[in-house]
Motif scaffolding. Sequence first.
Motif, PDB file in Angstrom:
ATOM      1  N   ALA A 278       0.822  -1.211   0.000  1.00 38.39           N
ATOM      2  CA  ALA A 278       0.000   0.000   0.000  1.00 38.39           C
ATOM      3  C   ALA A 278       0.856   1.261   0.000  1.00 38.39           C
ATOM      4  CB  ALA A 278      -0.933  -0.004   1.200  1.00 38.39           C
ATOM      5  N   SER A 279       2.082   1.168   0.454  1.00 34.93           N
ATOM      6  CA  SER A 279       2.960   2.340   0.534  1.00 34.93           C
ATOM      7  C   SER A 279       3.498   2.776  -0.836  1.00 34.93           C
ATOM      8  CB  SER A 279       4.142   2.053   1.457  1.00 34.93           C
ATOM      9  OG  SER A 279       4.898   0.958   0.951  1.00 34.93           O
ATOM     10  N   ILE A 280       3.344   1.915  -1.852  1.00 35.54           N
ATOM     11  CA  ILE A 280       3.849   2.235  -3.194  1.00 35.54           C
ATOM     12  C   ILE A 280       2.747   2.892  -4.019  1.00 35.54           C
ATOM     13  CG2 ILE A 280       4.619   1.231  -5.384  1.00 35.54           C
ATOM     14  CD1 ILE A 280       6.235  -0.761  -3.877  1.00 35.54           C
ATOM     15  N   VAL A 281       3.066   4.030  -4.607  1.00 33.20           N
ATOM     16  CA  VAL A 281       2.141   4.701  -5.525  1.00 33.20           C
ATOM     17  C   VAL A 281       2.145   3.903  -6.823  1.00 33.20           C
ATOM     18  CG1 VAL A 281       1.685   6.799  -6.844  1.00 33.20           C
ATOM     19  CG2 VAL A 281       2.576   6.961  -4.510  1.00 33.20           C
ATOM     20  N   THR A 282       0.947   3.560  -7.305  1.00 31.55           N
ATOM     21  CA  THR A 282       0.848   2.760  -8.529  1.00 31.55           C
ATOM     22  C   THR A 282       0.107   3.538  -9.608  1.00 31.55           C
ATOM     23  OG1 THR A 282      -1.171   1.694  -7.736  1.00 31.55           O
ATOM     24  CG2 THR A 282       0.905   0.554  -7.289  1.00 31.55           C
ATOM     25  N   THR A 283       0.363   3.171 -10.839  1.00 33.17           N
ATOM     26  CA  THR A 283      -0.283   3.828 -11.965  1.00 33.17           C
ATOM     27  C   THR A 283      -1.773   3.494 -12.007  1.00 33.17           C
ATOM     28  OG1 THR A 283      -0.246   4.166 -14.352  1.00 33.17           O
ATOM     29  CG2 THR A 283       0.279   1.957 -13.585  1.00 33.17           C
ATOM     30  N   LYS A 284      -2.535   4.432 -12.499  1.00 36.64           N
ATOM     31  CA  LYS A 284      -3.978   4.233 -12.704  1.00 36.64           C
ATOM     32  C   LYS A 284      -4.290   4.073 -14.188  1.00 36.64           C
ATOM     33  CE  LYS A 284      -4.854   4.902  -8.334  1.00 36.64           C
ATOM     34  NZ  LYS A 284      -4.126   3.910  -7.601  1.00 36.64           N
TER      35      LYS A 284
ATOM     36  N   ASN B  17       8.737   7.924 -18.068  1.00 34.69           N
ATOM     37  CA  ASN B  17       9.248   8.716 -16.946  1.00 34.69           C
ATOM     38  C   ASN B  17       9.535   7.866 -15.715  1.00 34.69           C
ATOM     39  OD1 ASN B  17       9.211  11.096 -18.385  1.00 34.69           O
ATOM     40  ND2 ASN B  17       7.309  11.842 -17.488  1.00 34.69           N
ATOM     41  N   PHE B  18       8.871   6.724 -15.600  1.00 37.98           N
ATOM     42  CA  PHE B  18       9.074   5.845 -14.445  1.00 37.98           C
ATOM     43  C   PHE B  18      10.508   5.342 -14.348  1.00 37.98           C
ATOM     44  CE2 PHE B  18       7.754   3.116 -17.931  1.00 37.98           C
ATOM     45  CZ  PHE B  18       8.686   2.084 -17.872  1.00 37.98           C
ATOM     46  N   LEU B  19      11.287   5.438 -15.426  1.00 36.92           N
ATOM     47  CA  LEU B  19      12.686   5.004 -15.405  1.00 36.92           C
ATOM     48  C   LEU B  19      13.559   5.946 -14.573  1.00 36.92           C
ATOM     49  CD1 LEU B  19      13.086   3.941 -19.137  1.00 36.92           C
ATOM     50  CD2 LEU B  19      12.970   2.430 -17.147  1.00 36.92           C
ATOM     51  N   ASP B  20      13.087   7.175 -14.382  1.00 40.28           N
ATOM     52  CA  ASP B  20      13.804   8.144 -13.561  1.00 40.28           C
ATOM     53  C   ASP B  20      13.609   7.777 -12.089  1.00 40.28           C
ATOM     54  OD1 ASP B  20      14.725  10.326 -12.104  1.00 40.28           O
ATOM     55  OD2 ASP B  20      13.672  11.813 -13.328  1.00 40.28           O
ATOM     56  N   ARG B  21      14.680   7.621 -11.370  1.00 34.91           N
ATOM     57  CA  ARG B  21      14.601   7.208  -9.958  1.00 34.91           C
ATOM     58  C   ARG B  21      13.783   8.166  -9.095  1.00 34.91           C
ATOM     59  NH1 ARG B  21      17.948   2.941  -9.057  1.00 34.91           N
ATOM     60  NH2 ARG B  21      19.755   2.726 -10.421  1.00 34.91           N
TER      61      ARG B  21
ATOM     62  N   LYS C 135      16.849   7.045 -25.112  1.00 38.01           N
ATOM     63  CA  LYS C 135      15.993   7.141 -26.294  1.00 38.01           C
ATOM     64  C   LYS C 135      14.579   7.621 -25.981  1.00 38.01           C
ATOM     65  CE  LYS C 135      17.271   5.907 -30.087  1.00 38.01           C
ATOM     66  NZ  LYS C 135      17.778   6.787 -31.125  1.00 38.01           N
ATOM     67  N   GLN C 136      14.065   7.264 -24.816  1.00 40.22           N
ATOM     68  CA  GLN C 136      12.687   7.606 -24.468  1.00 40.22           C
ATOM     69  C   GLN C 136      12.620   8.697 -23.402  1.00 40.22           C
ATOM     70  OE1 GLN C 136      10.108   6.520 -26.087  1.00 40.22           O
ATOM     71  NE2 GLN C 136      11.102   4.929 -27.269  1.00 40.22           N
ATOM     72  N   GLY C 137      13.703   9.403 -23.205  1.00 38.32           N
ATOM     73  CA  GLY C 137      13.776  10.420 -22.155  1.00 38.32           C
ATOM     74  C   GLY C 137      12.679  11.462 -22.213  1.00 38.32           C
ATOM     75  N   SER C 138      12.210  11.792 -23.399  1.00 36.29           N
ATOM     76  CA  SER C 138      11.159  12.815 -23.519  1.00 36.29           C
ATOM     77  C   SER C 138       9.755  12.213 -23.608  1.00 36.29           C
ATOM     78  CB  SER C 138      11.423  13.676 -24.759  1.00 36.29           C
ATOM     79  OG  SER C 138      11.362  12.880 -25.919  1.00 36.29           O
ATOM     80  N   ASN C 139       9.663  10.899 -23.580  1.00 33.64           N
ATOM     81  CA  ASN C 139       8.365  10.227 -23.657  1.00 33.64           C
ATOM     82  C   ASN C 139       7.802  10.059 -22.245  1.00 33.64           C
ATOM     83  OD1 ASN C 139       6.224   8.435 -23.911  1.00 33.64           O
ATOM     84  ND2 ASN C 139       7.238   7.192 -25.465  1.00 33.64           N
ATOM     85  N   PRO C 140       6.677  10.697 -21.935  1.00 37.04           N
ATOM     86  CA  PRO C 140       6.115  10.619 -20.576  1.00 37.04           C
ATOM     87  C   PRO C 140       5.798   9.196 -20.121  1.00 37.04           C
ATOM     88  CG  PRO C 140       4.816  12.111 -21.967  1.00 37.04           C
ATOM     89  CD  PRO C 140       5.887  11.539 -22.820  1.00 37.04           C
TER      90      PRO C 140
ATOM     91  N   GLU D 104      17.771  -0.891 -20.253  1.00 32.08           N
ATOM     92  CA  GLU D 104      17.168   0.159 -19.423  1.00 32.08           C
ATOM     93  C   GLU D 104      17.894   1.491 -19.626  1.00 32.08           C
ATOM     94  OE1 GLU D 104      16.303   1.178 -14.767  1.00 32.08           O
ATOM     95  OE2 GLU D 104      16.225  -0.920 -15.390  1.00 32.08           O
ATOM     96  N   VAL D 105      19.209   1.456 -19.675  1.00 33.86           N
ATOM     97  CA  VAL D 105      19.989   2.680 -19.904  1.00 33.86           C
ATOM     98  C   VAL D 105      19.677   3.228 -21.292  1.00 33.86           C
ATOM     99  CG1 VAL D 105      22.317   3.632 -20.121  1.00 33.86           C
ATOM    100  CG2 VAL D 105      21.818   1.936 -18.342  1.00 33.86           C
ATOM    101  N   PHE D 106      19.617   2.349 -22.276  1.00 32.01           N
ATOM    102  CA  PHE D 106      19.297   2.746 -23.646  1.00 32.01           C
ATOM    103  C   PHE D 106      17.918   3.406 -23.703  1.00 32.01           C
ATOM    104  CE2 PHE D 106      17.403   1.697 -27.796  1.00 32.01           C
ATOM    105  CZ  PHE D 106      18.304   2.334 -28.629  1.00 32.01           C
TER     106      PHE D 106
END
Length: 122
Positions: free
Chosen positions: A13-19, A55-59, A47-52, A41-43
């Motif tokens: 329950a402490s983890i925010v999850t996507t809706k 965004n979950f890849l950002d710590r 490559k997808q840095g601007s794709n919303p 993951e690094v790639f």
Amino acid sequence: YDRFERDDSPFPASIVTTKSLKQYVVMLGTVKSTHASPQLEVFLKVKQGSNPLFNFLDRKHVLNDQYSAMKGWDPEKIAQECEVWQNVQASRAKEREVEQRMAEEGTGLEREKKHLMFRQRN
């Protein structure tokens, strides 16, 4: 159609999850792909840095905890989740397509009725 809720959440329950179902499927696909190739993951971050959707890849992103938890799943669970939720997504897409077609046909019928009524008056 993109609503994502489940009663059997595998997350604390402490983890925010996507809706968003689309977001969840993207996360699952990423977990599945990066499980076999961690360098991917690094790639993807580059490559997808601007794709919303990635965004979950950002710590620091609110969904990164969910993604990290998913990365800890065994490959069988990941494959099972992918199959289930991709099928749900496909089913919803078909439902949406049918509803759109019915709405378009309804619109066409309404136009035809108005045209017939106009012709009957004149």
